[in-house]
Write a protein that holds these residues in place. Sequence first.
Motif, PDB file in Angstrom:
ATOM      1  N   GLN A  56       0.687  -1.000   0.213  1.00 43.94           N
ATOM      2  CA  GLN A  56      -0.185  -0.019  -0.043  1.00 43.94           C
ATOM      3  C   GLN A  56       0.714   1.326   0.215  1.00 43.94           C
ATOM      4  O   GLN A  56       1.927   1.142   1.080  1.00 43.94           O
ATOM      5  CB  GLN A  56      -1.263   0.099   1.028  1.00 43.94           C
ATOM      6  CG  GLN A  56      -2.341   1.395   1.340  1.00 43.94           C
ATOM      7  CD  GLN A  56      -3.093   0.556   0.155  1.00 43.94           C
ATOM      8  OE1 GLN A  56      -3.370  -0.967   0.068  1.00 43.94           O
ATOM      9  NE2 GLN A  56      -3.658   1.949  -0.790  1.00 43.94           N
ATOM     10  N   GLY A  57       0.698   2.650  -0.827  1.00 42.35           N
ATOM     11  CA  GLY A  57       1.318   3.226  -0.922  1.00 42.35           C
ATOM     12  C   GLY A  57       1.759   4.102   0.624  1.00 42.35           C
ATOM     13  O   GLY A  57       0.624   3.733   1.242  1.00 42.35           O
ATOM     14  N   ASN A  58       2.508   4.753   0.548  1.00 40.50           N
ATOM     15  CA  ASN A  58       2.613   5.493   1.581  1.00 40.50           C
ATOM     16  C   ASN A  58       2.969   6.834   1.206  1.00 40.50           C
ATOM     17  O   ASN A  58       3.874   7.453   0.879  1.00 40.50           O
ATOM     18  CB  ASN A  58       4.738   5.377   2.088  1.00 40.50           C
ATOM     19  CG  ASN A  58       5.005   5.535   2.946  1.00 40.50           C
ATOM     20  OD1 ASN A  58       4.571   6.810   4.019  1.00 40.50           O
ATOM     21  ND2 ASN A  58       6.039   5.349   3.622  1.00 40.50           N
ATOM     22  N   ALA A  59       1.824   8.039   1.489  1.00 45.74           N
ATOM     23  CA  ALA A  59       1.625   8.605   2.009  1.00 45.74           C
ATOM     24  C   ALA A  59       2.763   9.861   2.348  1.00 45.74           C
ATOM     25  O   ALA A  59       2.164  10.682   1.553  1.00 45.74           O
ATOM     26  CB  ALA A  59      -0.197   9.469   2.462  1.00 45.74           C
ATOM     27  N   THR A  63       2.008  10.904  -1.982  1.00 43.46           N
ATOM     28  CA  THR A  63       0.612  10.792  -2.160  1.00 43.46           C
ATOM     29  C   THR A  63      -0.212  10.243  -3.501  1.00 43.46           C
ATOM     30  O   THR A  63       0.218  10.351  -4.495  1.00 43.46           O
ATOM     31  CB  THR A  63      -0.821  12.371  -1.751  1.00 43.46           C
ATOM     32  OG1 THR A  63      -0.268  13.247  -2.580  1.00 43.46           O
ATOM     33  CG2 THR A  63      -0.366  12.771  -0.018  1.00 43.46           C
ATOM     34  N   ALA A  64      -1.108   9.809  -3.114  1.00 43.02           N
ATOM     35  CA  ALA A  64      -1.988   9.269  -4.625  1.00 43.02           C
ATOM     36  C   ALA A  64      -2.450  10.179  -5.791  1.00 43.02           C
ATOM     37  O   ALA A  64      -2.250  11.031  -5.258  1.00 43.02           O
ATOM     38  CB  ALA A  64      -2.645   8.442  -4.536  1.00 43.02           C
ATOM     39  N   ASN A  70      -3.377   7.357   0.392  1.00 45.01           N
ATOM     40  CA  ASN A  70      -1.928   6.409   0.194  1.00 45.01           C
ATOM     41  C   ASN A  70      -3.307   5.205  -0.598  1.00 45.01           C
ATOM     42  O   ASN A  70      -2.540   3.998  -0.940  1.00 45.01           O
ATOM     43  CB  ASN A  70      -1.755   5.684   1.532  1.00 45.01           C
ATOM     44  CG  ASN A  70      -3.870   4.722   1.889  1.00 45.01           C
ATOM     45  OD1 ASN A  70      -4.813   5.495   1.647  1.00 45.01           O
ATOM     46  ND2 ASN A  70      -3.532   3.988   3.366  1.00 45.01           N
ATOM     47  N   GLY A 185       5.818   4.392  -7.288  1.00 39.23           N
ATOM     48  CA  GLY A 185       3.738   3.386  -7.252  1.00 39.23           C
ATOM     49  C   GLY A 185       3.244   4.095  -8.460  1.00 39.23           C
ATOM     50  O   GLY A 185       3.872   4.484  -9.713  1.00 39.23           O
ATOM     51  N   ASP A 187      -1.113   3.749 -10.572  1.00 37.21           N
ATOM     52  CA  ASP A 187      -2.595   3.882  -9.751  1.00 37.21           C
ATOM     53  C   ASP A 187      -3.290   3.953 -10.742  1.00 37.21           C
ATOM     54  O   ASP A 187      -2.647   4.324 -12.030  1.00 37.21           O
ATOM     55  CB  ASP A 187      -2.548   5.674  -8.877  1.00 37.21           C
ATOM     56  CG  ASP A 187      -3.963   5.766  -7.675  1.00 37.21           C
ATOM     57  OD1 ASP A 187      -4.368   5.210  -8.243  1.00 37.21           O
ATOM     58  OD2 ASP A 187      -3.616   7.069  -7.745  1.00 37.21           O
TER      59      ASP A 187
END
Length: 219
Positions: A56-59, A63-64, A70, A185, A187
Amino acid sequence: MTIRRTASALLLAVVANAAQANTVLSESFDNVATLPASGWAQINLSTAPVGQPWFQGNAGIFTAASGAPNAYIAANFLSTGSTTGAISNWLITPEIALDSSSVLSFMFRAAGDGFLDKVEVRLSTNGASTNVADFSSLIGSFQASTDTGWVGLSYTLGSVAVPTTGRLAFRYVVDNVAIAGNYVGIDDVVVTSAIPEPGTWLLMGLGVAGLLLRRRVTA
């Protein structure tokens, strides 16, 4: 004349439907933990000791591209536990319908900070297989050693000559974590196709045939 115009309108509807993009896959990574249940797969072939998978992304890093801070999937240099190892960390989509009109679009971001990050996009037309040897078709790649911000990437799968099923894979690649590799990342993954479902063509064809038959009977 009215029947002829109606038949023509139905034929135009078929053409218009063919031109519309049908969404085959859409994933925004709101919850990475649920991906396996949706058919996604991960394979980490990095140098042993193998490190962490996609997560899971690390904000706190960035950020996404859309949604919650995240809501993206990430991988980093800890994909291998070796201080001089190579990374080959695979994220594989569910099995999906593919044809020559299929288009893959997604958002990608590299944290960089002087360390080269690279992602490859690969294609397998071998149905549900997750054998990485089947992903021999490289359809695109992107790399950067600086923070790119979110970059929109899109690839057309024109090499799929005959409609089939298969998977797409994102491969995070680093040759040596001592000198390269930081954090990436992904998305908003979307796969579309311009070819409608066979049932749509059948219904349209039956409608046109029925009108033409009616015209012949009543003539």
